[in-house]
Design an enzyme around this catalytic site. Structure first.
Site, PDB file in Angstrom:
ATOM      1  N   THR A 153      46.528  28.549  50.535  1.00  0.00           N
ATOM      2  CA  THR A 153      47.893  28.103  50.242  1.00  0.00           C
ATOM      3  C   THR A 153      48.661  27.786  51.531  1.00  0.00           C
ATOM      4  OG1 THR A 153      50.034  29.003  49.520  1.00  0.00           O
ATOM      5  CG2 THR A 153      48.374  30.597  50.072  1.00  0.00           C
ATOM      6  N   ASP A 154      49.686  26.961  51.415  1.00  0.00           N
ATOM      7  CA  ASP A 154      50.564  26.694  52.560  1.00  0.00           C
ATOM      8  C   ASP A 154      51.429  27.918  52.881  1.00  0.00           C
ATOM      9  OD1 ASP A 154      52.194  26.574  50.298  1.00  0.00           O
ATOM     10  OD2 ASP A 154      53.381  24.875  51.014  1.00  0.00           O
ATOM     11  N   GLU A 155      51.463  28.896  51.953  1.00  0.00           N
ATOM     12  CA  GLU A 155      52.336  30.058  52.182  1.00  0.00           C
ATOM     13  C   GLU A 155      51.856  30.905  53.356  1.00  0.00           C
ATOM     14  OE1 GLU A 155      53.830  32.090  48.723  1.00  0.00           O
ATOM     15  OE2 GLU A 155      53.384  30.367  47.450  1.00  0.00           O
ATOM     16  N   TYR A 178      51.317  38.669  49.038  1.00  0.00           N
ATOM     17  CA  TYR A 178      50.428  37.598  48.552  1.00  0.00           C
ATOM     18  C   TYR A 178      49.963  36.727  49.713  1.00  0.00           C
ATOM     19  CZ  TYR A 178      49.142  32.983  46.749  1.00  0.00           C
ATOM     20  OH  TYR A 178      48.499  31.785  46.529  1.00  0.00           O
ATOM     21  N   LYS A 182      46.194  36.146  51.431  1.00  0.00           N
ATOM     22  CA  LYS A 182      45.521  34.844  51.508  1.00  0.00           C
ATOM     23  C   LYS A 182      45.216  34.498  52.965  1.00  0.00           C
ATOM     24  CE  LYS A 182      44.721  32.334  48.588  1.00  0.00           C
ATOM     25  NZ  LYS A 182      43.536  32.246  47.708  1.00  0.00           N
TER      26      LYS A 182
HETATM   27  P1  NAD Z   1      45.774  31.886  38.556  1.00  0.00           P
HETATM   28  O1  NAD Z   1      46.471  33.189  38.744  1.00  0.00           O
HETATM   29  O2  NAD Z   1      46.197  30.971  37.455  1.00  0.00           O
HETATM   30  O3  NAD Z   1      44.207  32.147  38.354  1.00  0.00           O
HETATM   31  C1  NAD Z   1      43.481  33.070  39.101  1.00  0.00           C
HETATM   32  C2  NAD Z   1      42.184  33.358  38.368  1.00  0.00           C
HETATM   33  O4  NAD Z   1      41.397  34.269  39.173  1.00  0.00           O
HETATM   34  C3  NAD Z   1      42.366  34.039  37.006  1.00  0.00           C
HETATM   35  O5  NAD Z   1      41.574  33.372  36.038  1.00  0.00           O
HETATM   36  C4  NAD Z   1      41.893  35.468  37.234  1.00  0.00           C
HETATM   37  O6  NAD Z   1      41.321  36.056  36.080  1.00  0.00           O
HETATM   38  C5  NAD Z   1      40.859  35.263  38.335  1.00  0.00           C
HETATM   39  N1  NAD Z   1      40.659  36.478  39.159  1.00  0.00           N
HETATM   40  C6  NAD Z   1      41.612  37.240  39.760  1.00  0.00           C
HETATM   41  N2  NAD Z   1      41.025  38.232  40.447  1.00  0.00           N
HETATM   42  C7  NAD Z   1      39.684  38.090  40.273  1.00  0.00           C
HETATM   43  C8  NAD Z   1      38.554  38.796  40.747  1.00  0.00           C
HETATM   44  N3  NAD Z   1      38.686  39.882  41.535  1.00  0.00           N
HETATM   45  N4  NAD Z   1      37.314  38.385  40.390  1.00  0.00           N
HETATM   46  C9  NAD Z   1      37.158  37.280  39.586  1.00  0.00           C
HETATM   47  N5  NAD Z   1      38.201  36.593  39.109  1.00  0.00           N
HETATM   48  C10 NAD Z   1      39.443  36.972  39.456  1.00  0.00           C
HETATM   49  O7  NAD Z   1      45.854  31.167  39.969  1.00  0.00           O
HETATM   50  P2  NAD Z   1      45.944  29.622  40.375  1.00  0.00           P
HETATM   51  O8  NAD Z   1      47.347  29.214  40.418  1.00  0.00           O
HETATM   52  O9  NAD Z   1      44.972  28.854  39.553  1.00  0.00           O
HETATM   53  O10 NAD Z   1      45.426  29.691  41.870  1.00  0.00           O
HETATM   54  C11 NAD Z   1      44.034  29.558  42.177  1.00  0.00           C
HETATM   55  C12 NAD Z   1      43.852  29.641  43.681  1.00  0.00           C
HETATM   56  O11 NAD Z   1      44.594  28.598  44.317  1.00  0.00           O
HETATM   57  C13 NAD Z   1      44.346  30.955  44.284  1.00  0.00           C
HETATM   58  O12 NAD Z   1      43.409  31.365  45.261  1.00  0.00           O
HETATM   59  C14 NAD Z   1      45.677  30.587  44.913  1.00  0.00           C
HETATM   60  O13 NAD Z   1      45.958  31.405  46.011  1.00  0.00           O
HETATM   61  C15 NAD Z   1      45.443  29.151  45.313  1.00  0.00           C
HETATM   62  N6  NAD Z   1      46.639  28.301  45.368  1.00  0.00           N
HETATM   63  C16 NAD Z   1      47.477  28.226  44.288  1.00  0.00           C
HETATM   64  C17 NAD Z   1      48.582  27.369  44.344  1.00  0.00           C
HETATM   65  C18 NAD Z   1      49.507  27.203  43.155  1.00  0.00           C
HETATM   66  O14 NAD Z   1      50.525  26.534  43.263  1.00  0.00           O
HETATM   67  N7  NAD Z   1      49.189  27.740  41.989  1.00  0.00           N
HETATM   68  C19 NAD Z   1      48.836  26.634  45.495  1.00  0.00           C
HETATM   69  C20 NAD Z   1      47.958  26.757  46.572  1.00  0.00           C
HETATM   70  C21 NAD Z   1      46.862  27.583  46.496  1.00  0.00           C
END
Ligand code: NAD
Length: 363
Positions: A153-155, A178, A182
């Protein structure tokens, strides 16, 4: 030369971005492999988010394509419920499939939850990532034709003032549990690249929006509350700025990095759609009024300023010059079109929202 993947391990594929990414890959002509979706199904994950993919490509549709087997059969998708901290479960997957790529989405992702309870974030995001890296290192044994991609993430870069943007050279300065977890995972990925030669790439993306996002996150939360006529809690003055990207544009960026990204490199990914939260709420009100036949003035009266999140980052913006010039990526979905489509999606998928909320939510 482009990388190809015959057995791609996608972790966290039952979550928001992971499920959209898997659906996106199955729509491509240049992806002909099998996807193994490994997810612990936390409160944020739902198999329902990929019910269409499971029906079309899952093993009930034919014999699953494993390493070395013929690919006449239709089945190209397997779901395995497992935690990425579970080394033996991961090893079993590597026994079953000749995994040649990993995309790690699995994480705890909600900043508010990380402030309320950081320990789970350390476990899933740092220990989980390191376990996955370690299994990949041992099973791939120095093979250069594999790739581990970390979805970050950009965070991790912290917060910006009124001007400027983050790029791949910005110093890491995480400010919430968080983003600290990351950032730690990113460093671990880099360390496995340098210390063990594990082929790895990282992407640092801005805020995503689109279908199948958990209703605890800002845009779906506002839409769901507007559709239900409930108060809209907006943190502080609502002037926090985020850089929004449609999840399918993120999926396309990830696929480009997987195929052509330079090993050891990070890619900053952003949509160039900077919006203050309050301005976004007003736009969502207009869209919900239009798409759900509601009265704009009464929707506006639902806005409620609530005390700000502690340490709330003020502004994020991303300079995506590297991925644009090196890999030819550019966002294709206009922000307003993407928002309208997202409003329609939540209007039409109340059962999915209810199912996810029933698993528990923070706010
Ligand atoms: P989300 O919370 O919707 O989904 C996360 C998934 O990971 C869930 O299905 C959960 O069951 C699974 N999970 C959590 N812990 C686990 C573990 N220990 N073992 C196996 N599965 C596990 O998240 P998202 O928004 O889809 O984000 C996905 C990734 O993208 C993350 O790594 C997040 O940091 C990154 N990201 C998200 C955004 C955003 O805007 N949503 C932006 C940049 C990066």
């Amino acid at each position: 030369m482009d990388r190809t993947f015959r057995a791609l391990l996608v972790t966290g594929g039952a979550g928001f971005i992971g499920s959209n990414f898997i659906r996106y890959l199955f729509g491509l002509d240049d992806f002909t492999g099998t996807i193994i979706n490994v997810d612990a199904l936390s409160y944020a994950g739902s198999r329902e988010s990929l019910a269409d993919v499971e029906e079309r490509y899952g093993s009930s549709a034919g014999t699953l394509v494993r390493s070395g087997s013929s690919r006449d059969q239709a089945a190209r998708y397997a779901f395995r419920m497992a935690d990425i901290r579970d080394r033996s479960a991961l090893n079993e997957l590597f026994d079953e499939f000749d995994v040649d790529g990993i995309v790690n989405f699995a994480a705890e992702t909600h900043v508010d939850r990380s402030i309320a309870g950081p320990a789970e974030f350390v476990q899933a995001n740092i220990v989980g990532c390191q376990t996955l890296l370690d299994v990949a290192r041992q099973r791939w044994k120095g093979r250069g034709d594999r790739l581990f991609h970390q979805v970050s993430t950009d965070e991790v870069f912290g917060t910006l003032g009124e001007t400027g943007s983050f790029n791949e050279d910005s110093p890491y300065s995480p400010r919430s549990p968080y983003s600290a977890s990351k950032a730690s995972a990113d460093f671990m990925v880099r360390a496995y690249g340098h210390s063990y030669g594990l082929p790895a790439t990282i992407s640092n993306c801005g805020n995503n929006y689109g279908p199948y996002q958990h209703p605890e996150k800002f845009i779906p939360r506002m839409i769901v509350k507007l559709l239900a006529g409930e108060p809209l809690p907006v943190y502080g003055d609502g002037l926090q700025v985020r850089d929004w990207l449609h999840v399918n544009d993120h999926a396309r960026a990830l696929w480009l990095i997987l195929r052509r990204g330079q090993e050891g490199r990070s890619y900053a990914v952003g949509g160039g759609n900077e919006r203050a939260n309050m301005a976004l709420v007003h736009r969502l009100i207009d869209l919900v009024a239009e798409e759900a036949g509601k009265d704009t003035a009464s929707l506006r009266s639902l806005i409620e300023n609530v005390p700000d999140r502690p340490g709330h980052d003020r502004r994020y913006a991303i300079d995506s010059a590297r991925i644009r010039t090196e890999l030819g990526w550019a966002p294709a979905i206009g922000f307003d079109d993407g928002l309208r489509e997202t409003v329609r999606w939540y209007r039409d998928h109340s059962a999915w929202v209810t199912e996810l909320l029933a698993k528990g939510t923070h706010a």
